[in-house]
Enzyme design. Sequence first.
Site, short mmCIF file in Angstrom:
data_model
loop_
_atom_site.label_atom_id
_atom_site.label_comp_id
_atom_site.label_asym_id
_atom_site.label_seq_id
_atom_site.Cartn_x
_atom_site.Cartn_y
_atom_site.Cartn_z
CB CYS A 194 -0.75 0.14 1.28
SG CYS A 194 -0.15 -0.27 2.64
CG HIS A 223 -4.38 0.58 4.93
ND1 HIS A 223 -4.09 -0.06 3.67
CD2 HIS A 223 -5.54 1.24 4.35
CE1 HIS A 223 -4.92 0.27 2.63
NE2 HIS A 223 -5.88 1.15 3.05
CG ASP A 225 -8.33 2.58 1.14
OD1 ASP A 225 -7.40 1.88 0.71
OD2 ASP A 225 -8.88 2.31 2.50
#
Length: 220
Positions: free
Chosen positions: A23, A79, A95
Site C-alpha cells: 500500500c 495501511h 484508498d
Amino acid sequence: MTTSTLEQSKLDVSHFNHTPFYCEENVYFLCKQLCGNGVADAEGSDLFVIFISNEKRQIPLWHQKASRRADGVILWDYHVICIQRKSSGDPLVWDLDSTLSFPSSLAPYVSETIRPSFQLFSEYRRFFRIVHAPLFLRCFASDRRHMKEPDGTWTAEPPIHKPIVAEDGTKHNLNEYLEIRPADVISNASSGSIKDAVFTQKLGVVVNENQLEEFFSQLP
C-alpha cells in the site's frame, strides 16, 4: 470522449497502480498520478499521505477488498491512504484497497472504515501519521525488505517497478513512518504550530482516530 467522461476516467480505480500488500508504494504512485493528471495540485500541495498503525501493528479496518467477511473487516499490520484537502469542499480519501466509493468523502470514510464509535481493546486502537505529500514524494524510500522471509523469499509478489529511492539516495526508511506510538499523538489538532509542522517535518504529525477529521477541518 466528452469532458465529463475524461474527468471520470481520471478517477477510475482500475487506472491506478495497485499491487496487493504494498500500500505504501501504491499510494506513492497514486500521488504522482493525481498530480500529473490535474486532479491534484501539480506539486501535491493538497495531498497528504496517511500511515495507519499502532505499536502492536494490529489495526482493524472495514470495507477492505482483501477481507473475506461480508462487512469487509480485516486486521492489517498497517495501511496507507491518501487524503486530499482542497480550499473548498470536503476532504477526499483515496484508498485503493477500499470497497467504498473512490474517492470517498472523509466523514463517511471514517464512519464506515475506521468506525471510531466501535469499542475496541486498547491494542487495536488506530493512530494516523499525516505526512504532506511533497515531503513524502521526496523523502520516502523502500527496498521491500519487510516483505521478505529470512530465507529471502517474498511474502507477497512485489511490484514490477523498481524499489523507491529517496531524492537523497536513501534506500529504505519505511520503518520510520511505521513507528507510531500513543506518546507521539499531538495534544491539540487545531494548534497552529501543529499544522505548520505537517508542512515542514519529514515524518509529519501523529493524531488519534478522534482527531483526524478535526485536523483536516482546521487546515487552511
